[in-house]
Every structure is written in C-alpha cells, then in structure tokens.
Write an enzyme that holds these catalytic residues in place. Structure first.
Site, PDB file in Angstrom:
ATOM      1  CE  LYS A  88      44.301  37.230  47.598  1.00 31.40           C
ATOM      2  NZ  LYS A  88      44.186  36.353  46.465  1.00 31.40           N
TER       3      LYS A  88
ATOM      4  NE  ARG B 145      50.617  36.635  44.029  1.00 35.02           N
ATOM      5  CZ  ARG B 145      50.184  37.743  44.625  1.00 35.02           C
ATOM      6  NH1 ARG B 145      49.372  37.668  45.644  1.00 35.02           N
ATOM      7  NH2 ARG B 145      50.577  38.928  44.176  1.00 35.02           N
TER       8      ARG B 145
HETATM    9  N1  HH2 Z   1      46.177  37.691  44.483  1.00 35.43           N
HETATM   10  C1  HH2 Z   1      46.582  38.972  44.314  1.00 35.43           C
HETATM   11  C2  HH2 Z   1      47.397  39.322  43.228  1.00 35.43           C
HETATM   12  N2  HH2 Z   1      47.834  38.391  42.356  1.00 35.43           N
HETATM   13  N3  HH2 Z   1      47.881  36.144  41.619  1.00 35.43           N
HETATM   14  C3  HH2 Z   1      47.491  34.876  41.761  1.00 35.43           C
HETATM   15  N4  HH2 Z   1      47.907  33.939  40.884  1.00 35.43           N
HETATM   16  N5  HH2 Z   1      46.673  34.478  42.800  1.00 35.43           N
HETATM   17  C4  HH2 Z   1      46.210  35.355  43.710  1.00 35.43           C
HETATM   18  O1  HH2 Z   1      45.447  34.948  44.625  1.00 35.43           O
HETATM   19  C5  HH2 Z   1      46.595  36.738  43.588  1.00 35.43           C
HETATM   20  C6  HH2 Z   1      47.452  37.105  42.509  1.00 35.43           C
HETATM   21  C7  HH2 Z   1      46.160  40.007  45.309  1.00 35.43           C
HETATM   22  O2  HH2 Z   1      47.086  40.121  46.369  1.00 35.43           O
HETATM   23  P1  HH2 Z   1      48.245  41.236  46.457  1.00 35.43           P
HETATM   24  O3  HH2 Z   1      49.232  41.105  45.354  1.00 35.43           O
HETATM   25  O4  HH2 Z   1      48.833  41.195  47.798  1.00 35.43           O
HETATM   26  O5  HH2 Z   1      47.455  42.599  46.374  1.00 35.43           O
HETATM   27  P2  HH2 Z   1      47.268  43.669  45.216  1.00 35.43           P
HETATM   28  O6  HH2 Z   1      46.617  43.007  44.063  1.00 35.43           O
HETATM   29  O7  HH2 Z   1      46.407  44.714  45.876  1.00 35.43           O
HETATM   30  O8  HH2 Z   1      48.633  44.181  44.844  1.00 35.43           O
END
Ligand code: HH2
Length: 338
Positions: A277, A312
């Site tokens: 992040k 995660r």
């Molecule tokens: N962070 C992201 C997406 N989903 N769900 C939970 N429960 N907790 C988190 O911290 C969280 C999440 C963001 O990360 P990522 O999926 O890599 O990116 P994007 O939303 O751009 O697909």
C-alpha cells in the site's frame, strides 16, 4: 467507555499461566492497556473476571482453525488495480496466478473484479460478475478446496460468486453500499469481512478526518457489527478490518497499526490489508507498488504480533516464509522458565 488493548508476548517467553490470545498458539496476553477518549492509556493486569473473552478461541473460518495467522492471497481480475492492475485481467492469467498463490502457501484466496484504489471508477455489475464468477468456477473445476472469498460491495456479484463456489464475502463498504448485501449474506450463512472506510474510493483521500482514529474506527466497526447482527448475521461469522489506506493519512494508518489490538474485543477475527500500500511508499520513497514487498512483510509481521488472524497479501511466498519464522520463534520452548 473504555477500550481494551491486549499487550501480547510470544508464547515462548511468557509464563505458562498467562492466557493465550483467543486460543492462538503463538501469543499470550501479558497485560491489558485501557484506552478512553478522555484520559491517557492505563496499563493493568489481565483479569479473568473481565477479560476472559479475549482468551476465548474463535470459531474456525470456512473450516480453517484461527489458532495461528492465515494468509489470504489477492487475485485482482481488474485492468486498473493499484499494484497489479492489468496483469491478471485475462481469465487464463488470473487462474494461473490463483493456483500459483495456492502453491506458495495461501490459506484463502480473495478474488476481486473492481479496484478500490483512490479515485477508482465503479465497474458495472455484469462486468464485475464476468470477471470473477467464471474464475471461481474454474478454480473449483480444477479441484481447489481452499476457501475462496469474493471481494465486492455488490450483492449480485457476491451472489454469483457464492453460486460459483465462493465461501465468504469481503465487503470493503461493510454493508453500506448495497442494501441487498446483508440479507444475502445472512441467508447464505457465510462469513463476512466488515472493513472500515471513510468515504468512497472516489473521494476517500480528499481530507480524511478523525477525532481519535483508533477509537473512531473501533466504534465504527462496532456499529457495523451491530447492523450485521440486526440483519441476521451472527457475530461468529464476522471479521473486522481497519481498512488501511481507505480514507486515512500516513499518520492515521500508523496509529491504526499501532493499536490494531483494540479490535480484539469486538469478538471477531481481525483481517489486515497492508500489502504494497501507498503508506509504505510514502514512508520509504519506493514508488512502484511491486517493489514494496519488504515493507509489506514488515507491516504484516507487526500485524500478527498484534494478534491479527488473517493477512491479505499479494506476495504469498515471501509472507509465508516470514510467517513460518515468526511462528516458530513465538512457539520455541526455551526450557528456562521456572
Ligand atoms: N484492500 C484493498 C482491497 N480490498 N479488502 C479488505 N478486507 N482489506 C483491505 O485492506 C483491502 C481490501 C486494496 O488492495 P488491492 O486489492 O490490491 O487493490 P485494488 O483495490 O486497487 O484492486
């Protein structure tokens, strides 16, 4: 109102009569730090009459015992995710990526078809379903038995994913986006992750503000749990997440990580998403998310030392290696205790 933050110590170093944190093999509760909105934190001894809930084991999650930290591997079937957007947008690439994460040691897969990065645009329901449900079906057709989570705010997407073989729902809006989500999860009787966010992905980084970020997030999640329970979703199936990066400055994220343990007294498992992040980039000057692996692993280990049950992560292989070492060190008997 007071809030309890358990001070934890490795099981290996603790006196054997100290209670385990929520039945975890690696962590014992050394003391309780009480926080309030009106006075500085106060440290006191663990009191079985008041604190036994913090020692009570959590129920298994989709068959996974939560007596040690679990890894949730991220599969983003999106063209625009902040760290891996476009890499796995094609179904074949996404399937290969998911199977690779399983081989590397993931305990759960989290499949998402909509980016929630700051400024991301909403994806139409049909498109989000087309990105996620066929992948879940294909994973089950491959014989995959691991729990699969669907990362969505939308009930129709969650329904299609559960029909395709998913086992739990990860809703970054904590039931605030789609009013059909709560009844769907209640009827399906599956676990649900409630994540804190301030604002929506379009607006959340504009000017996040809190009175006391740790206690505000704790209270907000408490209210989200109450809403979920009122809709018929039992607490035993709920997971809470402080939502690192979702409407938070660097200082907010660091404060939430430092006080993550305040979420244990919700009675729910804690899920932590720090992987790659932006706050890691801000602290270290590393621009490219894919190059933030070492910082991500350090933050993940901090999370498990605070008792987080689910991490995660994008980088399963590296986090698994670090976690194996951490776990062994927590549990190694020194043979010197009297
Ligand atoms: N962070 C992201 C997406 N989903 N769900 C939970 N429960 N907790 C988190 O911290 C969280 C999440 C963001 O990360 P990522 O999926 O890599 O990116 P994007 O939303 O751009 O697909």
């Amino acid at each position: 109102m007071t809030y309890r933050l358990p001070h934890l110590c490795p099981a290996a170093l603790a006196q054997p009569d100290l209670p385990r944190l929520r039945g975890q093999t690696g962590l014992r509760i050394a003391a309780i730090e009480e926080h309030s909105r009106t006075a500085p934190p106060v440290l006191r001894a663990y009191d079985p009459a008041r604190d036994a809930d913090l020692a009570a084991p959590l129920p298994a999650l989709c068959g996974l015992a939560l007596d040690r930290p679990r890894l949730m591997g991220i599969v983003n079937v999106t063209p625009d995710s902040f760290s891996d957007g476009g890499q796995f947008a094609q179904q074949g690439a996404a399937l290969a990526q998911a199977l690779r994460l399983v081989a590397e040691g993931a305990d759960i897969l989290d499949i998402g078809g909509e980016s929630t990065r700051p400024g991301a645009l909403e994806v139409p329901v049909a498109e989000e379903i087309a990105r996620t449900a066929p992948l879940i079906r294909a994973l089950r057709a491959e014989g995959l038995r691991l729990p699969i989570s669907i990362d969505t705010r939308k009930a129709e997407v969650a329904r299609a994913a559960l029909d395709a073989g998913a086992d739990m729902v990860n809703d970054v809006s904590a039931l605030t986006w789609d009013r059909d989500m709560a009844p769907l999860v209640a009827n399906a009787r599956v676990p649900l992750c409630l994540m804190h966010a301030q604002g929506t992905p379009q607006t959340m980084q504009e000017n996040p503000h809190y009175e006391n970020v740790s206690l505000d997030v704790r209270d907000w999640l408490g209210a989200a749990i109450a809403r979920a329970e009122a809709a018929g979703i039992e607490r035993a199936r709920l997971i809470v997440d402080p939502g690192i990066g979702f409407g938070k400055t660097l200082e907010h994220n660091l404060a939430l990580l430092a006080t993550l343990g305040l979420l244990h007294d919700t009675g729910c498992a804690i899920l932590l998403g720090v992987s790659r992040k932006r706050f890691i980039g801000v602290l270290t000057g590393v621009e490219k998310p894919a190059e933030r692996v070492a910082g991500s692993v350090a933050a993940a280990l901090h999370g498990v030392a605070q008792g987080a049950q689910i991490l995660r992560v994008h980088d399963v292989r590296e986090t698994r290696q670090a976690l194996s070492l951490w776990q062994a060190l927590q549990e190694t008997e020194l043979g010197t205790k009297t």
